[in-house]
Design an enzyme around this catalytic site. Sequence first.
Site, PDB file in Angstrom:
ATOM      1  N   ASP A   1      -2.796   1.154  13.395  1.00 34.17           N
ATOM      2  CA  ASP A   1      -2.942   2.582  13.110  1.00 34.17           C
ATOM      3  C   ASP A   1      -3.033   3.435  14.375  1.00 34.17           C
ATOM      4  O   ASP A   1      -4.119   3.856  14.789  1.00 34.17           O
ATOM      5  CB  ASP A   1      -4.158   2.844  12.221  1.00 34.17           C
ATOM      6  CG  ASP A   1      -4.132   4.259  11.643  1.00 34.17           C
ATOM      7  OD1 ASP A   1      -3.209   5.022  11.977  1.00 34.17           O
ATOM      8  OD2 ASP A   1      -5.027   4.602  10.855  1.00 34.17           O
TER       9      ASP A   1
ATOM     10  N   THR B   1       0.391   9.237   1.283  1.00 30.06           N
ATOM     11  CA  THR B   1       1.049  10.502   0.960  1.00 30.06           C
ATOM     12  C   THR B   1       2.479  10.543   1.478  1.00 30.06           C
ATOM     13  O   THR B   1       3.385  11.030   0.800  1.00 30.06           O
ATOM     14  CB  THR B   1       0.259  11.675   1.577  1.00 30.06           C
ATOM     15  OG1 THR B   1      -1.098  11.574   1.169  1.00 30.06           O
ATOM     16  CG2 THR B   1       0.828  13.011   1.107  1.00 30.06           C
ATOM     17  N   PHE B   2       2.682  10.027   2.676  1.00 27.25           N
ATOM     18  CA  PHE B   2       3.988  10.152   3.325  1.00 27.25           C
ATOM     19  C   PHE B   2       4.718   8.822   3.488  1.00 27.25           C
ATOM     20  O   PHE B   2       5.848   8.804   3.961  1.00 27.25           O
ATOM     21  CB  PHE B   2       3.825  10.795   4.707  1.00 27.25           C
ATOM     22  CG  PHE B   2       3.201  12.153   4.651  1.00 27.25           C
ATOM     23  CD1 PHE B   2       3.952  13.267   4.315  1.00 27.25           C
ATOM     24  CD2 PHE B   2       1.848  12.322   4.909  1.00 27.25           C
ATOM     25  CE1 PHE B   2       3.376  14.523   4.248  1.00 27.25           C
ATOM     26  CE2 PHE B   2       1.266  13.579   4.841  1.00 27.25           C
ATOM     27  CZ  PHE B   2       2.026  14.676   4.510  1.00 27.25           C
ATOM     28  N   ALA B   3       4.079   7.725   3.120  1.00 34.96           N
ATOM     29  CA  ALA B   3       4.701   6.424   3.370  1.00 34.96           C
ATOM     30  C   ALA B   3       4.191   5.369   2.412  1.00 34.96           C
ATOM     31  O   ALA B   3       3.136   5.518   1.796  1.00 34.96           O
ATOM     32  CB  ALA B   3       4.422   5.989   4.807  1.00 34.96           C
ATOM     33  N   LYS B   4       4.987   4.313   2.290  1.00 38.65           N
ATOM     34  CA  LYS B   4       4.522   3.110   1.604  1.00 38.65           C
ATOM     35  C   LYS B   4       4.883   1.919   2.468  1.00 38.65           C
ATOM     36  O   LYS B   4       5.792   1.987   3.299  1.00 38.65           O
ATOM     37  CB  LYS B   4       5.144   2.984   0.211  1.00 38.65           C
ATOM     38  CG  LYS B   4       6.634   2.742   0.188  1.00 38.65           C
ATOM     39  CD  LYS B   4       7.148   2.452  -1.220  1.00 38.65           C
ATOM     40  CE  LYS B   4       6.947   3.630  -2.165  1.00 38.65           C
ATOM     41  NZ  LYS B   4       7.586   3.383  -3.487  1.00 38.65           N
ATOM     42  N   VAL B   5       4.130   0.826   2.306  1.00 42.60           N
ATOM     43  CA  VAL B   5       4.392  -0.384   3.060  1.00 42.60           C
ATOM     44  C   VAL B   5       4.714  -1.511   2.091  1.00 42.60           C
ATOM     45  O   VAL B   5       3.996  -1.733   1.119  1.00 42.60           O
ATOM     46  CB  VAL B   5       3.185  -0.774   3.943  1.00 42.60           C
ATOM     47  CG1 VAL B   5       3.404  -2.145   4.577  1.00 42.60           C
ATOM     48  CG2 VAL B   5       2.956   0.262   5.027  1.00 42.60           C
TER      49      VAL B   5
ATOM     50  N   ASN C   1      -9.532  -0.393  11.541  1.00 39.56           N
ATOM     51  CA  ASN C   1      -8.224  -0.375  12.201  1.00 39.56           C
ATOM     52  C   ASN C   1      -7.991  -1.619  13.054  1.00 39.56           C
ATOM     53  O   ASN C   1      -7.054  -1.668  13.851  1.00 39.56           O
ATOM     54  CB  ASN C   1      -8.075   0.884  13.068  1.00 39.56           C
ATOM     55  CG  ASN C   1      -7.865   2.128  12.225  1.00 39.56           C
ATOM     56  OD1 ASN C   1      -7.444   2.025  11.069  1.00 39.56           O
ATOM     57  ND2 ASN C   1      -8.160   3.285  12.781  1.00 39.56           N
TER      58      ASN C   1
ATOM     59  N   LYS D   1     -11.954   1.584  15.305  1.00 43.34           N
ATOM     60  CA  LYS D   1     -13.037   1.241  14.382  1.00 43.34           C
ATOM     61  C   LYS D   1     -12.644  -0.064  13.690  1.00 43.34           C
ATOM     62  O   LYS D   1     -11.463  -0.444  13.682  1.00 43.34           O
ATOM     63  CB  LYS D   1     -13.251   2.357  13.350  1.00 43.34           C
ATOM     64  CG  LYS D   1     -12.008   2.722  12.549  1.00 43.34           C
ATOM     65  CD  LYS D   1     -12.263   3.908  11.634  1.00 43.34           C
ATOM     66  CE  LYS D   1     -10.969   4.318  10.898  1.00 43.34           C
ATOM     67  NZ  LYS D   1     -11.210   5.478  10.002  1.00 43.34           N
TER      68      LYS D   1
ATOM     69  N   THR E   1     -13.064   9.082  13.840  1.00 39.60           N
ATOM     70  CA  THR E   1     -14.004   8.865  12.745  1.00 39.60           C
ATOM     71  C   THR E   1     -15.403   9.178  13.252  1.00 39.60           C
ATOM     72  O   THR E   1     -15.827   8.621  14.272  1.00 39.60           O
ATOM     73  CB  THR E   1     -13.908   7.410  12.254  1.00 39.60           C
ATOM     74  OG1 THR E   1     -12.560   7.165  11.822  1.00 39.60           O
ATOM     75  CG2 THR E   1     -14.859   7.162  11.094  1.00 39.60           C
TER      76      THR E   1
ATOM     77  N   ASP F   1      -8.916   6.436  17.568  1.00 39.91           N
ATOM     78  CA  ASP F   1      -9.543   6.177  16.271  1.00 39.91           C
ATOM     79  C   ASP F   1      -9.861   4.688  16.128  1.00 39.91           C
ATOM     80  O   ASP F   1      -9.579   4.078  15.099  1.00 39.91           O
ATOM     81  CB  ASP F   1      -8.630   6.650  15.124  1.00 39.91           C
ATOM     82  CG  ASP F   1      -9.382   6.756  13.793  1.00 39.91           C
ATOM     83  OD1 ASP F   1     -10.635   6.879  13.816  1.00 39.91           O
ATOM     84  OD2 ASP F   1      -8.724   6.717  12.740  1.00 39.91           O
TER      85      ASP F   1
ATOM     86  N   LYS G   1       7.190  -0.275   6.879  1.00 39.39           N
ATOM     87  CA  LYS G   1       6.639   1.038   6.549  1.00 39.39           C
ATOM     88  C   LYS G   1       7.808   1.966   6.248  1.00 39.39           C
ATOM     89  O   LYS G   1       8.683   2.169   7.090  1.00 39.39           O
ATOM     90  CB  LYS G   1       5.813   1.564   7.733  1.00 39.39           C
ATOM     91  CG  LYS G   1       5.142   2.903   7.504  1.00 39.39           C
ATOM     92  CD  LYS G   1       4.235   3.223   8.700  1.00 39.39           C
ATOM     93  CE  LYS G   1       3.491   4.528   8.517  1.00 39.39           C
ATOM     94  NZ  LYS G   1       2.551   4.791   9.625  1.00 39.39           N
TER      95      LYS G   1
ATOM     96  N   GLY H   1       0.833  -1.194   0.000  1.00 37.10           N
ATOM     97  CA  GLY H   1       0.000   0.000   0.000  1.00 37.10           C
ATOM     98  C   GLY H   1       0.866   1.241   0.000  1.00 37.10           C
ATOM     99  O   GLY H   1       2.042   1.181   0.334  1.00 37.10           O
ATOM    100  N   GLU H   2       0.271   2.349  -0.408  1.00 37.19           N
ATOM    101  CA  GLU H   2       1.041   3.585  -0.504  1.00 37.19           C
ATOM    102  C   GLU H   2       0.167   4.770  -0.146  1.00 37.19           C
ATOM    103  O   GLU H   2      -0.974   4.881  -0.600  1.00 37.19           O
ATOM    104  CB  GLU H   2       1.584   3.744  -1.933  1.00 37.19           C
ATOM    105  CG  GLU H   2       2.636   4.825  -2.064  1.00 37.19           C
ATOM    106  CD  GLU H   2       3.455   4.690  -3.343  1.00 37.19           C
ATOM    107  OE1 GLU H   2       4.258   5.598  -3.609  1.00 37.19           O
ATOM    108  OE2 GLU H   2       3.285   3.682  -4.054  1.00 37.19           O
TER     109      GLU H   2
END
Length: 337
Positions: free
Chosen positions: A154, A23-27, A141, A138, A176, A136, A42, A20-21
């Site tokens: 998260d 704005t500030f990181a990719k995994v 997460n 839910k 949320t 957060d 990450k 996954g990707e």
Amino acid sequence: MTSTAERTRVGKYDLGKTLGEGTFAKVKVAKHLDTGALVAIKILDKEKILKHRMVEQIKREISTMKLVKHPYVVQLLEVMASRTKIYIVLEYVTGGELFNKIAKQGRLSETEARKYFHQLIDAVDYCHSRQVFHRDLKPENLLLDAEGNLKISDFGLSALPQQFREDGLLHTTCGTPNYVAPEVIMDKGYSGATADMWSCGVILYVLMAGYLPFEEPTILALYKKIYRAQFSWPSWFSSGARKLISRILDPNPRTRITAAQIHENDWFKKGYNPAKFDREANVSLDDLDSIFNESTEHMIIEKKETKPVAMNAFELISLSQGLNLSSLFETKEGISA
């Protein structure tokens, strides 16, 4: 089966497919070179973090995950840094989101919902004992491991004690909307523990009903219902479940049931087996500053290699489709207490 592939090696890990990707990181999935174990890494761009003044937020997220070593929380294994990147090595969780399980099969049986609720309360109560408040919670997460056990992920919106103001409360409206507690909406300060507990109550309702207790087309209408704790009961909810959820979804945080009281509840106690782990494990936060330090002493090198590789289980997993770990890589910007 063999093929020629370009491999990227970071420290003692071989990087694989991007999971996954944001704005500030990719995994990326990765394999430990010595043990062959799979992990999720990450990868954060230092330049972007500095540009958007997110250093303290990233340190806070890493601190949080180091502090909560619990069987039902995604584990942070180690943190590494190069000149340009930060690498957060995480436990690789393969069962997907609890949200997707509900979306696919609908509501869960009361027994299955109670099992997940046991694990959720176990983990959240432990986080609170370490003065970590998620803010957060839910189903999106909550990940599931290969054995079907819950893993909270998260912690990008989480709060630590140093974020409390002089009144001993948190003041950032975050989370949320459908899962947020009434006192968070009111913006007069709130306890992280009682706000998290409200979210746990909403999650239990969703697990058993298959839909949200509070859902309206506009935010204003939604918040009015949340503020009054105005919702209806599905006919299949047992009286024990209704009584417990009523005490959790109490709009008054002062009288809302606590985690300790939930553990004494008859409906909750049915089939409950507390997690077994080392509650006194030592945690070191000494390496937090070093990952942003310009010193090359502890820096790792990212290097690319081209070589024949065998198509093994790691390769097959790297090529697999549909694995959603988005909750691991979305970093929130501009969060403060």
